[in-house]
Each structure stands twice: as structure tokens, then as C-alpha cells.
Design a protein around this motif. Structure first.
Motif, PDB file in Angstrom:
ATOM      1  N   LEU A  63      -5.691   1.484   6.102  1.00 13.76           N
ATOM      2  CA  LEU A  63      -6.083   2.594   7.001  1.00 13.76           C
ATOM      3  C   LEU A  63      -5.547   2.798   8.387  1.00 13.76           C
ATOM      4  O   LEU A  63      -5.404   3.861   8.443  1.00 13.76           O
ATOM      5  CB  LEU A  63      -7.009   2.271   6.742  1.00 13.76           C
ATOM      6  N   ASP A  64      -5.415   1.663   9.287  1.00 11.46           N
ATOM      7  CA  ASP A  64      -5.037   2.465   9.833  1.00 11.46           C
ATOM      8  C   ASP A  64      -3.766   2.707  10.365  1.00 11.46           C
ATOM      9  O   ASP A  64      -3.154   3.434  11.226  1.00 11.46           O
ATOM     10  CB  ASP A  64      -4.994   0.634  10.954  1.00 11.46           C
TER      11      ASP A  64
ATOM     12  N   TYR B  56       0.984  -0.950  -0.001  1.00  9.57           N
ATOM     13  CA  TYR B  56      -0.079   0.047   0.113  1.00  9.57           C
ATOM     14  C   TYR B  56       0.995   0.956  -0.121  1.00  9.57           C
ATOM     15  O   TYR B  56       1.572   1.487   0.295  1.00  9.57           O
ATOM     16  CB  TYR B  56      -0.663   0.426   1.721  1.00  9.57           C
TER      17      TYR B  56
ATOM     18  N   SER C 137      -4.142  -6.277   4.895  1.00 12.56           N
ATOM     19  CA  SER C 137      -5.320  -6.259   4.431  1.00 12.56           C
ATOM     20  C   SER C 137      -5.636  -5.312   4.480  1.00 12.56           C
ATOM     21  O   SER C 137      -4.922  -4.016   4.183  1.00 12.56           O
ATOM     22  CB  SER C 137      -6.211  -6.590   5.501  1.00 12.56           C
ATOM     23  N   ARG C 138      -6.616  -4.139   3.791  1.00 10.79           N
ATOM     24  CA  ARG C 138      -6.801  -2.362   3.520  1.00 10.79           C
ATOM     25  C   ARG C 138      -7.401  -2.181   4.735  1.00 10.79           C
ATOM     26  O   ARG C 138      -6.609  -1.049   5.195  1.00 10.79           O
ATOM     27  CB  ARG C 138      -7.671  -2.801   2.770  1.00 10.79           C
ATOM     28  N   GLN C 139      -7.987  -2.244   5.958  1.00 12.52           N
ATOM     29  CA  GLN C 139      -8.163  -2.291   7.245  1.00 12.52           C
ATOM     30  C   GLN C 139      -6.868  -2.037   7.967  1.00 12.52           C
ATOM     31  O   GLN C 139      -6.249  -0.438   8.547  1.00 12.52           O
ATOM     32  CB  GLN C 139      -8.958  -3.147   7.773  1.00 12.52           C
ATOM     33  N   GLU C 140      -5.486  -2.747   7.648  1.00 10.10           N
ATOM     34  CA  GLU C 140      -4.724  -1.850   8.622  1.00 10.10           C
ATOM     35  C   GLU C 140      -3.454  -1.216   8.038  1.00 10.10           C
ATOM     36  O   GLU C 140      -3.561   0.072   8.216  1.00 10.10           O
ATOM     37  CB  GLU C 140      -3.636  -3.643   8.574  1.00 10.10           C
TER      38      GLU C 140
ATOM     39  N   GLN D  36      -3.611   1.304  -3.340  1.00  9.07           N
ATOM     40  CA  GLN D  36      -3.081  -0.419  -3.026  1.00  9.07           C
ATOM     41  C   GLN D  36      -2.490  -0.502  -4.067  1.00  9.07           C
ATOM     42  O   GLN D  36      -3.244  -0.473  -5.313  1.00  9.07           O
ATOM     43  CB  GLN D  36      -4.548  -1.581  -3.384  1.00  9.07           C
TER      44      GLN D  36
END
Length: 113
Positions: A88-89, A4, A83-86, A106
């Protein structure tokens, strides 16, 4: 795992000049955390004192960038995450450190890289 790109343009960083060192220290702390977590791939800022050039397939070099494309500036961080969530975190952490919103992109999978 997916890579990312977390980035921001220079003009997004708006804070008092006397806070510069605090912002640098905070952003370096996030980088150190990413390295310790084993997710850091690359990070850095564009040297805006060096003008961009285009290199054509024939090797010729011309000043500038692609027509209609903004010259990239600011800071970049590439992390490899599950993951995408990570992503974003992590972007939220660097947003706090740099005091500005972060764009998250990504990378597409490339088996050769």
C-alpha cells in the motif's frame, strides 16, 4: 515474501498533455527507487495499439478477449514485499507519480514460481 500487482487503467490518468513528461519522470523515479530497494519484479504498460488475441488449448487463435472481460490496459507494477502495508505504501508513491489511484492485488503463493 509476497508479490503484489499495483495497477491502473489508462483512463484513470487524467492530466494536461504538457505534464506528460513530468509524470513519466516521476513514475520512473518510483521504479528506480523500487529497484534500489530490491523489491522490483516487473513493470510496464500495455501496448494498446496491439489488439489482444485468445489462444485456445488446440493452438487456434481468435481476435479479442474472454467474453464479458474487459481488455486490460494501463500500467502495471509487480513488487515482492514482506507485507501488504508495504504494498500500500508503494502504491501510494506510484499514485502520486502517475496522478491516479492504484489498485493493489496480491498474488497467491505458487511454490513452482
Amino acid at each position: 515474501m509476497t508479490k503484489y500487482l499495483i495497477s491502473f487503467p489508462s483512463e484513470a490518468m487524467v492530466f494536461p498533455a504538457e505534464d506528460f513528461e513530468v509524470v513519466v519522470e516521476a513514475s520512473h523515479a518510483v521504479i528506480d527507487e523500487a529497484k534500489k530497494a530490491g523489491v522490483y519484479v516487473f513493470g510496464g504498460g500495455i501496448d494498446e495499439t496491439v489488439d489482444p488475441v485468445l489462444v485456445a488449448a488446440d493452438g487456434s487463435v481468435t481476435e479479442g478477449s474472454h467474453a464479458g472481460h474487459e481488455v486490460p490496459n494501463g500500467g502495471y507494477l509487480v513488487l515482492e514485499l514482506p507485507s501488504r502495508q508495504e504494498a500500500l505504501d508503494w502504491a501510494a508513491k506510484i499514485a502520486v507519480a502517475c496522478r491516479c489511484s492504484q489498485a493493489v492485488r496480491q498474488f497467491g503463493y505458487d511454490p513452482a514460481s
